[in-house]
Design an enzyme around this catalytic site. Structure first.
Site, PDB file in Angstrom:
ATOM      1  N   ARG A  80       1.000  -1.310  -0.059  1.00 13.91           N
ATOM      2  CA  ARG A  80      -0.378   0.282  -0.480  1.00 13.91           C
ATOM      3  C   ARG A  80       0.961   1.266   0.038  1.00 13.91           C
ATOM      4  O   ARG A  80       0.329   2.265  -0.544  1.00 13.91           O
ATOM      5  CB  ARG A  80      -0.412   0.030   1.465  1.00 13.91           C
ATOM      6  CG  ARG A  80      -1.839   1.261   0.981  1.00 13.91           C
ATOM      7  CD  ARG A  80      -3.229   0.620   1.998  1.00 13.91           C
ATOM      8  NE  ARG A  80      -2.785   1.128   3.271  1.00 13.91           N
ATOM      9  CZ  ARG A  80      -3.314   0.745   4.619  1.00 13.91           C
ATOM     10  NH1 ARG A  80      -4.727   0.273   4.364  1.00 13.91           N
ATOM     11  NH2 ARG A  80      -2.723   1.054   5.582  1.00 13.91           N
ATOM     12  N   LYS A 182      -2.480   6.720   1.528  1.00 15.34           N
ATOM     13  CA  LYS A 182      -2.382   6.534   2.663  1.00 15.34           C
ATOM     14  C   LYS A 182      -1.668   7.976   3.644  1.00 15.34           C
ATOM     15  O   LYS A 182      -0.403   7.664   3.557  1.00 15.34           O
ATOM     16  CB  LYS A 182      -2.055   6.149   3.832  1.00 15.34           C
ATOM     17  CG  LYS A 182      -2.432   5.488   5.112  1.00 15.34           C
ATOM     18  CD  LYS A 182      -2.676   3.899   6.144  1.00 15.34           C
ATOM     19  CE  LYS A 182      -2.377   4.359   7.184  1.00 15.34           C
ATOM     20  NZ  LYS A 182      -3.643   4.690   8.217  1.00 15.34           N
ATOM     21  N   GLU A 223     -16.300   6.025   4.755  1.00  9.86           N
ATOM     22  CA  GLU A 223     -15.143   6.317   6.093  1.00  9.86           C
ATOM     23  C   GLU A 223     -15.872   6.097   6.782  1.00  9.86           C
ATOM     24  O   GLU A 223     -16.841   7.711   7.951  1.00  9.86           O
ATOM     25  CB  GLU A 223     -14.005   6.826   5.457  1.00  9.86           C
ATOM     26  CG  GLU A 223     -12.892   6.033   4.619  1.00  9.86           C
ATOM     27  CD  GLU A 223     -11.873   5.243   4.682  1.00  9.86           C
ATOM     28  OE1 GLU A 223     -11.887   4.392   5.633  1.00  9.86           O
ATOM     29  OE2 GLU A 223     -11.104   5.244   3.744  1.00  9.86           O
TER      30      GLU A 223
HETATM   31  N1  PLP Z   1      -9.929   3.676   6.968  1.00 12.17           N
HETATM   32  C1  PLP Z   1      -8.730   5.097   7.372  1.00 12.17           C
HETATM   33  C2  PLP Z   1      -8.962   6.229   6.568  1.00 12.17           C
HETATM   34  C3  PLP Z   1      -7.501   4.743   7.940  1.00 12.17           C
HETATM   35  O1  PLP Z   1      -6.819   5.616   8.238  1.00 12.17           O
HETATM   36  C4  PLP Z   1      -7.385   2.968   7.965  1.00 12.17           C
HETATM   37  C5  PLP Z   1      -6.096   3.297   8.346  1.00 12.17           C
HETATM   38  O2  PLP Z   1      -4.717   3.021   8.691  1.00 12.17           O
HETATM   39  C6  PLP Z   1      -8.401   2.606   7.988  1.00 12.17           C
HETATM   40  C7  PLP Z   1      -9.123   2.734   7.171  1.00 12.17           C
HETATM   41  C8  PLP Z   1      -7.719   1.290   8.304  1.00 12.17           C
HETATM   42  O3  PLP Z   1      -6.894   0.187   7.394  1.00 12.17           O
HETATM   43  P1  PLP Z   1      -5.849  -0.465   7.888  1.00 12.17           P
HETATM   44  O4  PLP Z   1      -6.684  -1.858   8.358  1.00 12.17           O
HETATM   45  O5  PLP Z   1      -5.379  -0.986   6.293  1.00 12.17           O
HETATM   46  O6  PLP Z   1      -5.148  -0.033   9.159  1.00 12.17           O
HETATM   47  C1  COI Z   2      -4.514   2.852  11.248  1.00 12.49           C
HETATM   48  O1  COI Z   2      -5.379   2.258  12.036  1.00 12.49           O
HETATM   49  O2  COI Z   2      -3.468   2.312  11.084  1.00 12.49           O
HETATM   50  C2  COI Z   2      -4.161   4.217  10.953  1.00 12.49           C
HETATM   51  O3  COI Z   2      -4.048   4.954  10.512  1.00 12.49           O
HETATM   52  C3  COI Z   2      -5.585   5.600  11.807  1.00 12.49           C
HETATM   53  C4  COI Z   2      -4.771   6.679  12.817  1.00 12.49           C
HETATM   54  C5  COI Z   2      -4.381   6.739  11.655  1.00 12.49           C
HETATM   55  C6  COI Z   2      -4.665   6.376  14.523  1.00 12.49           C
END
Ligand code: PLP
Ligand code: COI
Length: 345
Positions: A80, A182, A223
């Protein structure tokens, strides 16, 4: 092991002993190394400061029953970050460097990872940004990739207790913008809506964060703060929204798999209209930091409507099963049939 209140950690910065830092210059990455210095000294013209040329990742290390330590799908975070780098014209951090950095940081800071069963994990924060002498709007001459870590507990204060959310007029991202990657700008744009959620709170009802609707029509859920959304329909289907402006959550894809293959549910990505929330028996936010946070209620402030999903203040049975299966794999208690777990030697 450090002497922390492992059962009651929140999500705050705690300085650990080591972090990893690597530099990119003249078209290549150096080897990188661990350092105890938690301050960065960077050029005043760094593109990261002026033009937001930066990105980050988040993943966790878990202490298993036998004392060993697992990372959950670090290759997916590496991938990612590479995808995000392409969008912002930053050099890719090779998967090997990304995973080596994460492992070295965990090994060097293992005293900061709480005991099995405490609920504490070590949250890893890899980040990449443009630095070096520059003033024009262009890609930086140099980049830094670093990984630090903090011991953490629940991200949403309730943990597995259901939380409340609001909608606002604001978007965190645009169609074909950067919502699907991200980058820090998405989170800067989320600070005000988050603040509005806090301001809408009363002594009787706390709102944990804002829900983001699709930026084109403002009719579909995208989201839940810094987490993805999922719902369990009254006929037991797992549904999670699909859109270019949603961050592709590694937790969400893991849950889609668990719901389908381990719980035998129909599990799909599809539109979730805010005015059709009544179809859900349960809903939740999912992500690395959030894990699974059930949703009690959503107040759609834009349209003056409220949707109450869970009434008894407890996680629903499907959320609980998904949580237990996901945690089970992460902690090495459930079979890891797809190589999701990387052991930190
Ligand atoms: N959506 C956003 C905006 C996030 O910051 C995160 C955190 O990483 C997620 C979703 C969840 O992604 P992940 O499951 O890869 O941590
Ligand atoms: C994560 O779940 O890793 C996120 O990025 C959330 C964070 C912005 C606190």
């Amino acid at each position: 092991m450090k002497d922390l209140d492992w059962n009651n950690l929140g999500f705050s910065y705690i300085k650990t002993d080591y972090r990893f830092i690597a530099h990119w210059k003249d078209g290549k990455w150096d080897e990188g190394k661990l350092t105890t210095d938690n301050m960065l000294h960077i050029h005043e013209g760094s593109t990261e400061i002026h033009y937001g040329q930066q990105c980050f990742e988040g993943l966790k290390a878990y202490r298993c029953k036998d004392g060993s330590i697992n990372l959950f799908r670090p290759d997916q975070n590496a991938k990612r970050m590479q995808h995000t780098s392409d969008r912002l014209l930053m050099p890719r951090v090779p998967t090997e460097l990304f995973i080596r950095a994460c492992k070295e940081v965990v090994k060097a800071n293992q005293e900061w990872l709480g005991p099995y069963g405490s609920g504490a994990t070590l949250y890893l924060r890899p980040f990449l940004f443009g630095t070096g002498e520059n003033i024009g709007v262009k890609t930086a001459p140099e980049f830094i990739f670093s990984v630090f870590c903090c011991p953490v507990g629940a991200y949403f204060k309730g943990g597995l207790a259901p939380s409340n959310f609001i909608t606002t007029d604001y978007d965190r991202a645009a169609p074909m913008g950067t919502g699907g990657v991200k980058v820090g700008g998405n989170y800067a744009a989320s600070l005000l809506p988050h603040e509005l959620a806090a301001e809408a709170s009363t002594p009787e009802r706390k709102f944990a964060d804002a829900i983001y609707l699709d930026p084109k029509t403002h009719t579909k859920i995208e989201e839940v703060g810094a987490a993805n959304f999922f719902g369990i329909t009254k006929d037991n289907k797992f549904i999670t929204p699909a859109s270019e402006s949603i961050l592709p959550s590694i937790t969400k894809y893991s849950l889609l798999y668990i719901a389908k293959e381990r719980l035998g549910m129909e599990a799909i990505e599809g539109d979730v209209y805010i005015d059709q929330l009544n179809q859900f028996a349960e809903a939740g936010a999912c992500g690395t930091a959030a894990v699974i946070s059930p949703i009690e209620r959503i107040d759609d402030l834009e349209n003056g409507k409220s949707y109450v999903i869970s009434k008894d203040g407890k996680p629903g049975p499907v959320c609980e099963k998904l949580y237990n299966k996901l945690r089970g794999i992460q902690y090495g208690d459930e079979p890891d049939t797809h190589g999701w777990v990387t052991i930190v030697e």
